[in-house]
Design a protein around this motif. Sequence first.
Motif, PDB file in Angstrom:
ATOM      1  N   MET A 100       0.997  -0.874  -0.052  1.00 34.67           N
ATOM      2  CA  MET A 100      -0.143   0.257   0.077  1.00 34.67           C
ATOM      3  C   MET A 100       1.100   1.509   0.033  1.00 34.67           C
ATOM      4  SD  MET A 100      -2.758   1.079   3.198  1.00 34.67           S
ATOM      5  CE  MET A 100      -2.284  -0.373   4.165  1.00 34.67           C
ATOM      6  N   ASP A 101       0.892   2.336  -0.798  1.00 36.04           N
ATOM      7  CA  ASP A 101       1.530   3.312  -1.053  1.00 36.04           C
ATOM      8  C   ASP A 101       1.032   4.157  -0.168  1.00 36.04           C
ATOM      9  OD1 ASP A 101      -0.737   4.861  -2.332  1.00 36.04           O
ATOM     10  OD2 ASP A 101       0.334   4.726  -4.553  1.00 36.04           O
ATOM     11  N   MET A 102       1.478   5.603   0.350  1.00 32.22           N
ATOM     12  CA  MET A 102       1.426   6.801   1.203  1.00 32.22           C
ATOM     13  C   MET A 102      -0.288   7.208   0.222  1.00 32.22           C
ATOM     14  SD  MET A 102       2.965  10.406   1.988  1.00 32.22           S
ATOM     15  CE  MET A 102       4.467   9.712   1.726  1.00 32.22           C
ATOM     16  N   ARG A 103      -0.094   6.753  -0.457  1.00 32.69           N
ATOM     17  CA  ARG A 103      -1.992   7.657  -1.301  1.00 32.69           C
ATOM     18  C   ARG A 103      -2.772   7.271  -0.942  1.00 32.69           C
ATOM     19  NH1 ARG A 103      -4.871   6.779  -4.868  1.00 32.69           N
ATOM     20  NH2 ARG A 103      -3.434   5.106  -5.744  1.00 32.69           N
ATOM     21  N   GLU A 104      -2.329   5.479  -0.733  1.00 33.20           N
ATOM     22  CA  GLU A 104      -4.155   4.379  -0.374  1.00 33.20           C
ATOM     23  C   GLU A 104      -3.548   5.508   1.378  1.00 33.20           C
ATOM     24  OE1 GLU A 104      -3.372   0.939  -3.178  1.00 33.20           O
ATOM     25  OE2 GLU A 104      -1.681   1.338  -2.150  1.00 33.20           O
ATOM     26  N   LYS A 105      -2.719   4.971   2.387  1.00 38.71           N
ATOM     27  CA  LYS A 105      -2.776   5.392   3.379  1.00 38.71           C
ATOM     28  C   LYS A 105      -3.279   5.976   4.078  1.00 38.71           C
ATOM     29  CE  LYS A 105       1.674   2.614   4.008  1.00 38.71           C
ATOM     30  NZ  LYS A 105       2.956   2.780   4.177  1.00 38.71           N
ATOM     31  N   LEU A 106      -3.051   7.597   2.679  1.00 39.38           N
ATOM     32  CA  LEU A 106      -4.256   8.966   3.337  1.00 39.38           C
ATOM     33  C   LEU A 106      -5.059   8.182   3.345  1.00 39.38           C
ATOM     34  CD1 LEU A 106      -1.545  11.405   2.303  1.00 39.38           C
ATOM     35  CD2 LEU A 106      -1.986  10.936   4.517  1.00 39.38           C
ATOM     36  N   GLN A 107      -6.009   8.132   1.571  1.00 43.13           N
ATOM     37  CA  GLN A 107      -7.054   7.509   1.965  1.00 43.13           C
ATOM     38  C   GLN A 107      -7.761   6.594   3.292  1.00 43.13           C
ATOM     39  OE1 GLN A 107      -7.442   5.925  -2.548  1.00 43.13           O
ATOM     40  NE2 GLN A 107      -7.737   8.102  -3.620  1.00 43.13           N
ATOM     41  N   ILE A 108      -7.323   5.739   3.131  1.00 39.66           N
ATOM     42  CA  ILE A 108      -7.818   4.843   4.526  1.00 39.66           C
ATOM     43  C   ILE A 108      -8.271   6.228   5.547  1.00 39.66           C
ATOM     44  CG2 ILE A 108      -7.181   3.403   5.871  1.00 39.66           C
ATOM     45  CD1 ILE A 108      -6.351   2.019   3.957  1.00 39.66           C
ATOM     46  N   VAL A 109      -6.902   6.660   6.250  1.00 40.41           N
ATOM     47  CA  VAL A 109      -6.866   8.077   7.412  1.00 40.41           C
ATOM     48  C   VAL A 109      -8.097   8.912   6.977  1.00 40.41           C
ATOM     49  CG1 VAL A 109      -5.984   9.505   8.396  1.00 40.41           C
ATOM     50  CG2 VAL A 109      -4.736   7.849   7.742  1.00 40.41           C
ATOM     51  N   GLY A 110      -8.579   9.192   5.490  1.00 39.39           N
ATOM     52  CA  GLY A 110      -8.867   9.978   5.537  1.00 39.39           C
ATOM     53  C   GLY A 110     -10.843   9.402   5.503  1.00 39.39           C
ATOM     54  N   LEU A 111     -11.098   8.346   5.129  1.00 44.01           N
ATOM     55  CA  LEU A 111     -12.633   7.489   4.565  1.00 44.01           C
ATOM     56  C   LEU A 111     -12.486   7.545   6.419  1.00 44.01           C
ATOM     57  CD1 LEU A 111     -14.450   6.438   4.071  1.00 44.01           C
ATOM     58  CD2 LEU A 111     -13.445   4.279   3.431  1.00 44.01           C
ATOM     59  N   TYR A 112     -11.707   6.905   7.366  1.00 41.26           N
ATOM     60  CA  TYR A 112     -11.560   6.623   8.579  1.00 41.26           C
ATOM     61  C   TYR A 112     -12.157   7.730   9.369  1.00 41.26           C
ATOM     62  CZ  TYR A 112     -10.948   4.903  13.445  1.00 41.26           C
ATOM     63  OH  TYR A 112     -11.533   4.145  14.831  1.00 41.26           O
ATOM     64  N   MET A 113     -12.177   8.968   9.381  1.00 39.81           N
ATOM     65  CA  MET A 113     -11.872  10.400   9.655  1.00 39.81           C
ATOM     66  C   MET A 113     -13.095  10.946   9.725  1.00 39.81           C
ATOM     67  SD  MET A 113      -8.558  11.388  10.255  1.00 39.81           S
ATOM     68  CE  MET A 113      -9.071  13.380  11.432  1.00 39.81           C
ATOM     69  N   SER A 114     -13.516  10.334   8.186  1.00 35.01           N
ATOM     70  CA  SER A 114     -15.222  10.726   8.118  1.00 35.01           C
ATOM     71  C   SER A 114     -16.400   9.934   8.290  1.00 35.01           C
ATOM     72  CB  SER A 114     -15.688  10.948   6.396  1.00 35.01           C
ATOM     73  OG  SER A 114     -15.247   9.538   5.453  1.00 35.01           O
ATOM     74  N   MET A 115     -15.768   8.603   7.866  1.00 35.10           N
ATOM     75  CA  MET A 115     -16.787   7.856   9.312  1.00 35.10           C
ATOM     76  C   MET A 115     -16.764   8.195  10.671  1.00 35.10           C
ATOM     77  SD  MET A 115     -16.043   4.099   6.965  1.00 35.10           S
ATOM     78  CE  MET A 115     -16.408   3.677   8.318  1.00 35.10           C
ATOM     79  N   HIS A 116     -16.177   8.511  11.005  1.00 37.24           N
ATOM     80  CA  HIS A 116     -15.788   9.146  13.137  1.00 37.24           C
ATOM     81  C   HIS A 116     -15.848  10.179  12.996  1.00 37.24           C
ATOM     82  CE1 HIS A 116     -14.812   4.876  12.725  1.00 37.24           C
ATOM     83  NE2 HIS A 116     -15.861   4.182  12.624  1.00 37.24           N
ATOM     84  N   GLU A 117     -16.425  11.367  12.205  1.00 38.99           N
ATOM     85  CA  GLU A 117     -16.388  12.698  12.622  1.00 38.99           C
ATOM     86  C   GLU A 117     -16.478  13.115  13.585  1.00 38.99           C
ATOM     87  OE1 GLU A 117     -19.644  14.109   9.658  1.00 38.99           O
ATOM     88  OE2 GLU A 117     -17.681  13.597   7.962  1.00 38.99           O
TER      89      GLU A 117
END
Length: 164
Positions: free
Chosen positions: A1-18
Amino acid sequence: MDMREKLQIVGLYMSMHETPPINVVGLANRLGIKVYEADWPSTISGKIQKDREKGGHSGFAIFVNKSHSRNRRRFTIAHEVAHFVLHEDLIGDGVFDDALYRSGLPNKIEQQANGLAADILMPYQIVQANLDMSIDALADMFDVSTAAITARLSTVSSAGSFVS
């Protein structure tokens, strides 16, 4: 998994736990990192390392000093997650961070990890929307120290964030 994919996971996780506080152990687990407490001297805050036995599906594990305060452990976990997301290639056999989040890595690398940790724990948009609250109330809201939220407030006007 590259940095872009990891940042997407972080962003998605945070959007689901606002609603703060962000569950940093849950985020680490979502990235495939297991988190453990360690019995260390107070001068050591945390470590991220590749670990075949204790690592999650990413192969990495974070160890955090169990004697530190809850706020401190949360920031340490977020900081080590940031190293995984931004600097996985620099982790090698492990990155120990002392109580000042100095690891022997260049200062720029540590600043980047601290910046992403702040983005995770104290999302820019939520901080900005609550600027009318007191420092103590903000620290309670985000489950961080008053020093962490004070530092974050000094960066809110710069609008720079790893996670959008």
